[in-house]
Design a protein around this motif. Structure first.
Motif, PDB file in Angstrom:
ATOM      1  N   UNK A  58       0.804  -1.229   0.000  1.00 16.32           N
ATOM      2  CA  UNK A  58       0.000   0.000   0.000  1.00 16.32           C
ATOM      3  C   UNK A  58       0.837   1.279   0.000  1.00 16.32           C
ATOM      4  N   UNK A  59       1.981   1.273   0.681  1.00 16.42           N
ATOM      5  CA  UNK A  59       2.795   2.488   0.768  1.00 16.42           C
ATOM      6  C   UNK A  59       3.687   2.680  -0.463  1.00 16.42           C
ATOM      7  N   UNK A  60       3.853   1.642  -1.258  1.00 17.02           N
ATOM      8  CA  UNK A  60       4.668   1.776  -2.462  1.00 17.02           C
ATOM      9  C   UNK A  60       3.944   2.617  -3.509  1.00 17.02           C
ATOM     10  N   UNK A  61       4.702   3.267  -4.359  1.00 17.72           N
ATOM     11  CA  UNK A  61       4.147   4.242  -5.311  1.00 17.72           C
ATOM     12  C   UNK A  61       3.471   3.524  -6.458  1.00 17.72           C
ATOM     13  N   UNK A  62       2.180   3.831  -6.657  1.00 17.01           N
ATOM     14  CA  UNK A  62       1.451   3.138  -7.724  1.00 17.01           C
ATOM     15  C   UNK A  62       1.776   3.764  -9.088  1.00 17.01           C
ATOM     16  N   UNK A  63       1.402   3.054 -10.145  1.00 15.19           N
ATOM     17  CA  UNK A  63       1.842   3.421 -11.494  1.00 15.19           C
ATOM     18  C   UNK A  63       1.288   4.765 -11.946  1.00 15.19           C
ATOM     19  N   UNK A  64       0.086   5.120 -11.478  1.00 20.71           N
ATOM     20  CA  UNK A  64      -0.494   6.411 -11.884  1.00 20.71           C
ATOM     21  C   UNK A  64       0.351   7.564 -11.371  1.00 20.71           C
TER      22      UNK A  64
END
Length: 331
Positions: free
Chosen positions: A222-228
């Motif tokens: 959850x804390x990792x940066x999502x692609x958007x």
């Protein structure tokens, strides 16, 4: 660029996120499962101390002051909502850290250029403004020397939405961000949800970082940066502090994380945009027994950085350049 002169032969480190205050905070230290010893003594069973720092070339740290309580009965983290308790913790930390001559707190450009060869520069940060209810309180934090501002730590508050909600910035949150931009402060999006992070990026396109986050495309956490968000910030002037936070690397209920798990995020950014790469260990921010194998402390972690040919000079230059562009305006 007129910058701090450092020895060319030494390979330095700049850590965007070290929870050193937790180590001195009696209420929080039980959470990290690390016995207390003077930082002047080498101790391999903790993440950080001064002998380790000097051995690996750790030159700058962002030390986060917490806006959290640890409930020993429930074994849970709770938001700290009383600014007076925060200020008490903050002042206690400052008193302790000033006893160590190896540290120099950087609040102004003169502090930066005043660092001695054998000193470690500390930038003060706050991990979550859960206790803030008006703009004057944020101004007080700036005047006290805090230069890196995380708006929340996962929880919703008066300013922003945490990781588990969809709330964007409140009106007060927008005012706080605009104030911090005028001061050339650094806004940390590490624990913001998508909507709040997007709002910060729009209002502060040159003043935001992700201090201790990995890449969700590499490992879904959850804390990792999502692609958007990654696509939006890929070519912006910012930093992603790749972290050793165990659940950001692997499912710790099934597999203990390894240094190579961290390395996979580094390799991803090398291909996508190496100018984004920074280091945000989150040391002292998690239980010591969960520490990734091959990164049990700075000494072991640094040995693997060298062994696997991680470009330490690139990481240091990225981070120092970004910070210097802000520091030179701090008066």
């Amino acid at each position: 660029m007129n910058r701090l002169k450092l020895e060319n032969k030494v390979s330095f480190l700049f850590d965007l996120h070290l929870d050193l205050e937790v180590y001195f905070n009696h209420q929080l230290r039980s959470f990290i499962n690390t016995p207390f010893k003077s930082l002047s003594v080498f101790y391999s069973k903790r993440h950080f101390d001064i002998p380790q720092a000097k051995k690996v070339g750790l030159k700058f740290l962002v030390v986060q002051i917490q806006s959290l309580n640890y409930n020993n009965l429930k074994k849970t983290i709770e938001p700290l909502e009383d600014i007076n308790i925060f200020l008490e913790n903050f002042n206690n930390f400052i008193k302790v850290i000033k006893k160590y001559k190896s540290f120099k707190i950087i609040k102004h450009i003169s502090d930066f250029f005043g660092i001695k060869k054998n000193q470690i520069g500390i930038f003060l940060g706050v991990e979550g403004l859960n206790f803030v209810k008006n703009l004057k309180e944020v101004e007080m934090l700036w005047n006290s020397g805090i230069r890196v501002f995380g708006l929340t730590w996962n929880f919703d508050n008066y300013l922003a939405g945490g990781l588990n909600s969809k709330r964007s910035l409140s009106n007060l949150g927008e005012k706080v961000v605009k104030f911090l931009v005028k001061k050339e402060a650094i806004i940390d999006c590490a624990h913001l949800n998508f909507n709040s992070a997007m709002a910060v990026i729009k209002l502060a396109p040159k003043n935001f970082i992700f201090s201790h986050n990995n890449i969700k495309k590499v490992f879904n956490f959850s804390q990792n940066i999502d692609d958007r968000i990654f696509k939006l910030i890929k070519n912006k002037e910012t930093l992603i502090g790749l972290t050793l936070l165990p659940p950001a690397l692997s499912n710790i209920n099934k597999k203990k994380p390894f240094f190579n798990d961290w390395l996979s995020h580094y390799n991803f950014l090398i291909k996508e945009n190496k100018k984004l790469i920074a280091l945000g260990t989150d040391y002292f921010g998690f239980n010591f027994k969960h520490t990734p194998i091959g990164a049990e402390n700075y000494n072991i972690f640094n040995k693997n950085l060298i062994k696997f040919k991680v470009d330490k000079e690139l990481i240091f230059k990225n981070t120092l350049d970004y910070f210097y562009n802000k520091i030179r305006k701090w008066k």
